[in-house]
Design an enzyme around this catalytic site. Structure first.
Site, PDB file in Angstrom:
ATOM      1  N   TYR A  90      -5.700  -0.744  -2.852  1.00 13.70           N
ATOM      2  CA  TYR A  90      -6.400   0.545  -2.946  1.00 13.70           C
ATOM      3  C   TYR A  90      -7.501   0.518  -4.007  1.00 13.70           C
ATOM      4  CZ  TYR A  90      -2.163   2.284  -0.567  1.00 13.70           C
ATOM      5  OH  TYR A  90      -1.110   2.482   0.292  1.00 13.70           O
ATOM      6  N   HIS A 107       3.379  -5.526   0.350  1.00 13.10           N
ATOM      7  CA  HIS A 107       2.621  -4.564   1.148  1.00 13.10           C
ATOM      8  C   HIS A 107       2.782  -4.779   2.659  1.00 13.10           C
ATOM      9  CE1 HIS A 107      -1.102  -1.787   0.617  1.00 13.10           C
ATOM     10  NE2 HIS A 107      -0.346  -1.393   1.613  1.00 13.10           N
ATOM     11  N   LYS A 123       1.786  -2.168  -5.022  1.00 16.06           N
ATOM     12  CA  LYS A 123       2.137  -3.140  -3.985  1.00 16.06           C
ATOM     13  C   LYS A 123       1.311  -4.419  -4.097  1.00 16.06           C
ATOM     14  CE  LYS A 123       2.381   0.954  -1.018  1.00 16.06           C
ATOM     15  NZ  LYS A 123       1.414   1.767  -1.763  1.00 16.06           N
ATOM     16  N   ASP A 152       1.924   6.929  -5.746  1.00 16.05           N
ATOM     17  CA  ASP A 152       1.963   5.693  -4.968  1.00 16.05           C
ATOM     18  C   ASP A 152       0.578   5.084  -4.846  1.00 16.05           C
ATOM     19  OD1 ASP A 152       3.679   4.121  -2.653  1.00 16.05           O
ATOM     20  OD2 ASP A 152       1.570   4.347  -2.088  1.00 16.05           O
TER      21      ASP A 152
END
Length: 271
Positions: A50, A108, A75, A45
Protein backbone atom coordinates in the site's frame (compact mmCIF):
# COMPACT_ATOMS: atom_id res chain seq x y z
CA UNK A 1 -20.75 -3.52 22.84
CA UNK A 2 -19.06 -1.57 20.06
CA UNK A 3 -15.67 -0.75 18.63
CA UNK A 4 -13.95 -1.95 21.79
CA UNK A 5 -15.07 -5.53 21.12
CA UNK A 6 -12.37 -8.09 20.32
CA UNK A 7 -11.88 -11.65 19.18
CA UNK A 8 -9.29 -13.77 20.98
CA UNK A 9 -6.96 -15.25 18.38
CA UNK A 10 -5.64 -18.80 18.61
CA UNK A 11 -2.49 -17.64 20.43
CA UNK A 12 -4.43 -15.63 23.03
CA UNK A 13 -3.90 -12.18 21.47
CA UNK A 14 -7.03 -10.02 21.39
CA UNK A 15 -7.85 -8.40 18.02
CA UNK A 16 -10.57 -5.76 17.47
CA UNK A 17 -13.57 -6.94 15.49
CA UNK A 18 -13.74 -3.78 13.38
CA UNK A 19 -11.11 -1.52 11.87
CA UNK A 20 -9.95 0.80 9.13
CA UNK A 21 -8.37 -0.32 5.87
CA UNK A 22 -6.01 2.11 4.13
CA UNK A 23 -5.51 0.61 0.65
CA UNK A 24 -5.13 3.48 -1.86
CA UNK A 25 -5.55 6.08 0.89
CA UNK A 26 -2.40 7.83 -0.35
CA UNK A 27 -1.70 11.30 1.00
CA UNK A 28 -4.90 11.13 3.05
CA UNK A 29 -3.71 8.19 5.13
CA UNK A 30 -2.47 10.11 8.20
CA UNK A 31 -5.67 12.13 8.54
CA UNK A 32 -7.93 9.13 7.87
CA UNK A 33 -6.19 7.06 10.56
CA UNK A 34 -6.36 9.93 13.04
CA UNK A 35 -10.08 10.39 12.37
CA UNK A 36 -10.65 6.66 12.82
CA UNK A 37 -8.76 6.56 16.10
CA UNK A 38 -10.66 9.62 17.33
CA UNK A 39 -13.92 7.83 16.44
CA UNK A 40 -12.93 4.83 18.57
CA UNK A 41 -11.37 2.52 15.99
CA UNK A 42 -8.47 0.51 17.38
CA UNK A 43 -7.58 -1.71 14.39
CA UNK A 44 -5.63 -0.24 11.46
CA UNK A 45 -4.79 -2.44 8.46
CA UNK A 46 -1.97 -1.59 6.05
CA UNK A 47 0.56 -3.48 3.90
CA UNK A 48 3.96 -2.98 2.35
CA UNK A 49 2.24 -2.91 -1.05
CA UNK A 50 0.00 0.00 0.00
CA UNK A 51 3.07 2.24 0.34
CA UNK A 52 1.66 4.03 3.38
CA UNK A 53 3.19 2.26 6.37
CA UNK A 54 5.12 5.47 7.16
CA UNK A 55 1.87 7.43 7.33
CA UNK A 56 0.10 4.79 9.44
CA UNK A 57 2.95 4.73 11.96
CA UNK A 58 3.00 8.52 12.12
CA UNK A 59 -0.75 8.69 12.79
CA UNK A 60 -0.51 6.02 15.50
CA UNK A 61 2.40 7.76 17.23
CA UNK A 62 0.76 11.19 17.07
CA UNK A 63 -2.68 10.00 18.18
CA UNK A 64 -1.99 10.33 21.90
CA UNK A 65 -3.48 6.87 22.40
CA UNK A 66 -1.26 4.34 24.22
CA UNK A 67 0.43 2.06 21.70
CA UNK A 68 -0.85 -1.07 23.41
CA UNK A 69 -4.44 0.03 22.76
CA UNK A 70 -3.97 0.14 18.97
CA UNK A 71 -3.79 -2.99 16.83
CA UNK A 72 -1.67 -2.57 13.67
CA UNK A 73 -1.64 -5.09 10.83
CA UNK A 74 0.75 -5.08 7.88
CA UNK A 75 1.66 -7.60 5.19
CA UNK A 76 4.61 -9.01 3.24
CA UNK A 77 4.41 -8.45 -0.50
CA UNK A 78 4.80 -11.11 -3.18
CA UNK A 79 8.07 -9.91 -4.74
CA UNK A 80 9.73 -10.13 -1.34
CA UNK A 81 8.80 -13.81 -1.20
CA UNK A 82 9.94 -14.50 -4.76
CA UNK A 83 13.25 -12.69 -4.21
CA UNK A 84 13.90 -14.34 -0.83
CA UNK A 85 13.80 -10.98 0.91
CA UNK A 86 11.50 -12.08 3.71
CA UNK A 87 13.66 -10.87 6.59
CA UNK A 88 14.56 -7.60 4.87
CA UNK A 89 10.90 -6.99 4.03
CA UNK A 90 9.85 -7.42 7.64
CA UNK A 91 12.55 -5.08 8.93
CA UNK A 92 11.63 -2.49 6.30
CA UNK A 93 7.99 -2.55 7.39
CA UNK A 94 8.96 -2.24 11.04
CA UNK A 95 11.27 0.67 10.22
CA UNK A 96 8.66 2.48 8.13
CA UNK A 97 6.04 2.13 10.84
CA UNK A 98 8.58 3.22 13.47
CA UNK A 99 6.79 1.08 16.03
CA UNK A 100 8.42 -1.27 18.53
CA UNK A 101 6.31 -4.17 17.29
CA UNK A 102 3.62 -5.18 14.80
CA UNK A 103 0.42 -6.67 16.19
CA UNK A 104 -0.38 -8.87 13.20
CA UNK A 105 1.90 -9.69 10.26
CA UNK A 106 0.41 -11.44 7.24
CA UNK A 107 1.67 -13.16 4.09
CA UNK A 108 -0.19 -11.04 1.54
CA UNK A 109 -0.72 -13.74 -1.14
CA UNK A 110 0.07 -17.47 -1.40
CA UNK A 111 3.02 -17.27 -3.81
CA UNK A 112 3.39 -20.75 -5.27
CA UNK A 113 6.36 -22.75 -4.01
CA UNK A 114 7.32 -19.91 -1.68
CA UNK A 115 4.69 -19.42 0.99
CA UNK A 116 5.68 -22.44 3.10
CA UNK A 117 9.26 -21.18 3.27
CA UNK A 118 7.99 -17.69 4.04
CA UNK A 119 5.93 -19.11 6.89
CA UNK A 120 9.13 -20.32 8.57
CA UNK A 121 10.35 -16.71 8.58
CA UNK A 122 6.99 -15.63 9.98
CA UNK A 123 7.45 -18.06 12.86
CA UNK A 124 10.88 -16.56 13.53
CA UNK A 125 9.42 -13.03 13.54
CA UNK A 126 6.82 -14.17 16.06
CA UNK A 127 9.47 -15.78 18.26
CA UNK A 128 11.51 -12.56 18.19
CA UNK A 129 8.77 -10.68 20.04
CA UNK A 130 8.54 -8.07 17.28
CA UNK A 131 5.20 -9.52 16.17
CA UNK A 132 2.30 -10.50 18.41
CA UNK A 133 0.47 -12.73 15.90
CA UNK A 134 1.09 -14.07 12.40
CA UNK A 135 -1.34 -15.02 9.69
CA UNK A 136 -2.11 -15.12 6.00
CA UNK A 137 -4.15 -13.29 3.42
CA UNK A 138 -5.96 -14.67 0.36
CA UNK A 139 -5.27 -18.27 1.33
CA UNK A 140 -7.87 -20.85 0.28
CA UNK A 141 -8.41 -24.15 2.14
CA UNK A 142 -5.88 -26.06 0.02
CA UNK A 143 -3.22 -23.40 0.71
CA UNK A 144 -3.94 -23.68 4.42
CA UNK A 145 -3.72 -27.48 4.17
CA UNK A 146 -0.32 -27.20 2.48
CA UNK A 147 0.85 -24.89 5.23
CA UNK A 148 -0.43 -27.25 7.92
CA UNK A 149 1.54 -30.12 6.38
CA UNK A 150 4.81 -28.24 6.85
CA UNK A 151 4.24 -26.41 10.13
CA UNK A 152 2.50 -26.86 13.45
CA UNK A 153 1.92 -23.11 13.80
CA UNK A 154 -1.66 -22.38 12.75
CA UNK A 155 -2.24 -18.94 11.21
CA UNK A 156 -4.05 -16.68 13.65
CA UNK A 157 -5.96 -14.92 10.85
CA UNK A 158 -6.85 -15.43 7.20
CA UNK A 159 -7.79 -12.14 5.55
CA UNK A 160 -9.61 -12.60 2.25
CA UNK A 161 -12.05 -10.92 -0.12
CA UNK A 162 -15.49 -11.38 1.37
CA UNK A 163 -18.79 -9.55 0.95
CA UNK A 164 -22.43 -10.38 0.19
CA UNK A 165 -21.61 -11.13 -3.46
CA UNK A 166 -18.65 -13.34 -2.47
CA UNK A 167 -19.58 -14.95 0.84
CA UNK A 168 -16.76 -17.53 0.90
CA UNK A 169 -18.80 -19.89 3.09
CA UNK A 170 -16.52 -22.90 2.49
CA UNK A 171 -13.40 -20.93 3.39
CA UNK A 172 -15.07 -19.40 6.45
CA UNK A 173 -16.16 -22.86 7.61
CA UNK A 174 -12.61 -24.18 7.18
CA UNK A 175 -11.20 -21.29 9.18
CA UNK A 176 -13.73 -21.78 11.95
CA UNK A 177 -13.00 -25.51 12.17
CA UNK A 178 -9.26 -24.85 12.43
CA UNK A 179 -9.40 -21.90 14.84
CA UNK A 180 -8.30 -19.36 12.23
CA UNK A 181 -10.03 -15.99 12.52
CA UNK A 182 -11.69 -14.86 9.27
CA UNK A 183 -11.19 -11.25 8.21
CA UNK A 184 -12.77 -9.53 5.20
CA UNK A 185 -11.10 -7.17 2.78
CA UNK A 186 -13.28 -5.33 0.26
CA UNK A 187 -16.26 -5.89 2.57
CA UNK A 188 -18.43 -3.57 0.48
CA UNK A 189 -17.61 -5.38 -2.75
CA UNK A 190 -16.12 -2.29 -4.42
CA UNK A 191 -19.54 -0.70 -4.26
CA UNK A 192 -21.38 -3.43 -6.18
CA UNK A 193 -23.06 -4.88 -3.11
CA UNK A 194 -24.23 -1.41 -2.09
CA UNK A 195 -26.44 -1.27 -5.19
CA UNK A 196 -28.29 -4.49 -4.37
CA UNK A 197 -32.05 -4.00 -4.15
CA UNK A 198 -32.13 -6.55 -1.35
CA UNK A 199 -29.61 -4.62 0.73
CA UNK A 200 -31.24 -1.28 -0.07
CA UNK A 201 -34.59 -2.69 1.07
CA UNK A 202 -33.15 -3.96 4.35
CA UNK A 203 -31.36 -0.64 4.86
CA UNK A 204 -34.61 1.28 4.37
CA UNK A 205 -36.38 -0.94 6.90
CA UNK A 206 -33.70 -0.37 9.55
CA UNK A 207 -33.16 3.30 8.60
CA UNK A 208 -29.46 2.58 8.14
CA UNK A 209 -27.15 2.93 5.14
CA UNK A 210 -26.53 -0.02 2.77
CA UNK A 211 -22.89 0.01 3.93
CA UNK A 212 -23.97 -0.34 7.55
CA UNK A 213 -26.20 -3.30 6.64
CA UNK A 214 -23.29 -5.09 4.92
CA UNK A 215 -20.87 -4.37 7.76
CA UNK A 216 -23.43 -5.59 10.28
CA UNK A 217 -23.75 -8.80 8.22
CA UNK A 218 -19.98 -9.25 8.62
CA UNK A 219 -20.20 -8.58 12.34
CA UNK A 220 -23.02 -11.07 12.92
CA UNK A 221 -21.12 -13.68 10.89
CA UNK A 222 -18.10 -13.34 13.18
CA UNK A 223 -15.93 -11.81 10.46
CA UNK A 224 -13.44 -9.05 11.28
CA UNK A 225 -14.01 -6.25 8.80
CA UNK A 226 -11.85 -3.30 7.70
CA UNK A 227 -13.78 -0.93 5.41
CA UNK A 228 -11.60 1.71 3.77
CA UNK A 229 -12.53 5.39 3.73
CA UNK A 230 -10.78 8.75 3.76
CA UNK A 231 -14.02 10.62 4.49
CA UNK A 232 -14.49 11.49 8.17
CA UNK A 233 -18.28 11.24 8.13
CA UNK A 234 -18.17 7.88 6.37
CA UNK A 235 -15.51 6.57 8.77
CA UNK A 236 -17.85 7.42 11.64
CA UNK A 237 -20.96 6.07 9.88
CA UNK A 238 -19.31 2.79 8.90
CA UNK A 239 -18.59 2.01 12.54
CA UNK A 240 -22.12 2.84 13.70
CA UNK A 241 -23.42 -0.71 13.37
CA UNK A 242 -23.97 -1.67 16.99
CA UNK A 243 -27.39 -0.11 17.59
CA UNK A 244 -29.39 -2.58 15.48
CA UNK A 245 -29.30 -6.22 14.44
CA UNK A 246 -30.30 -8.22 11.39
CA UNK A 247 -32.82 -11.05 11.66
CA UNK A 248 -31.94 -14.60 10.60
CA UNK A 249 -34.09 -14.13 7.50
CA UNK A 250 -32.29 -10.89 6.60
CA UNK A 251 -28.90 -12.53 7.12
CA UNK A 252 -29.94 -15.34 4.77
CA UNK A 253 -31.32 -12.92 2.17
CA UNK A 254 -27.98 -11.11 2.11
CA UNK A 255 -25.99 -14.35 1.90
CA UNK A 256 -28.15 -15.44 -1.04
CA UNK A 257 -26.59 -12.61 -3.07
CA UNK A 258 -23.42 -14.72 -3.43
CA UNK A 259 -22.19 -15.06 -7.01
CA UNK A 260 -18.90 -16.78 -6.25
CA UNK A 261 -17.13 -14.31 -8.53
CA UNK A 262 -13.80 -12.93 -7.32
CA UNK A 263 -11.74 -10.16 -8.88
CA UNK A 264 -8.43 -11.73 -7.92
CA UNK A 265 -7.99 -15.51 -7.91
CA UNK A 266 -5.57 -16.71 -5.19
CA UNK A 267 -4.63 -19.61 -7.45
CA UNK A 268 -3.94 -17.48 -10.52
CA UNK A 269 -2.34 -14.09 -10.02
CA UNK A 270 0.62 -12.50 -11.77
CA UNK A 271 1.57 -9.69 -9.41
Amino acid sequence: MGLEETFTLNNGVKMPKFGLGVYKSGDDTVQAVKWALEAGYRLIDTAAYYDNEIQVGKAVRESGIPREEIFVTTKMWNSDQRDDRQEDAFLESLNKLKLDYIDLYLIHWPVAEKFCDTWKYMEDFLASGKVRAIGVSNFLPHHLEELAASSETVPAVDQFECNPTLTREELRAYCSAHHIQAEAWSPLGRGVALESRTIKGIAKKHKESPAQIILRWDYQNGIITIPKSINQNRIIENADIFGFSLSDDEMEMISDLDTGITKEDPDNFNF
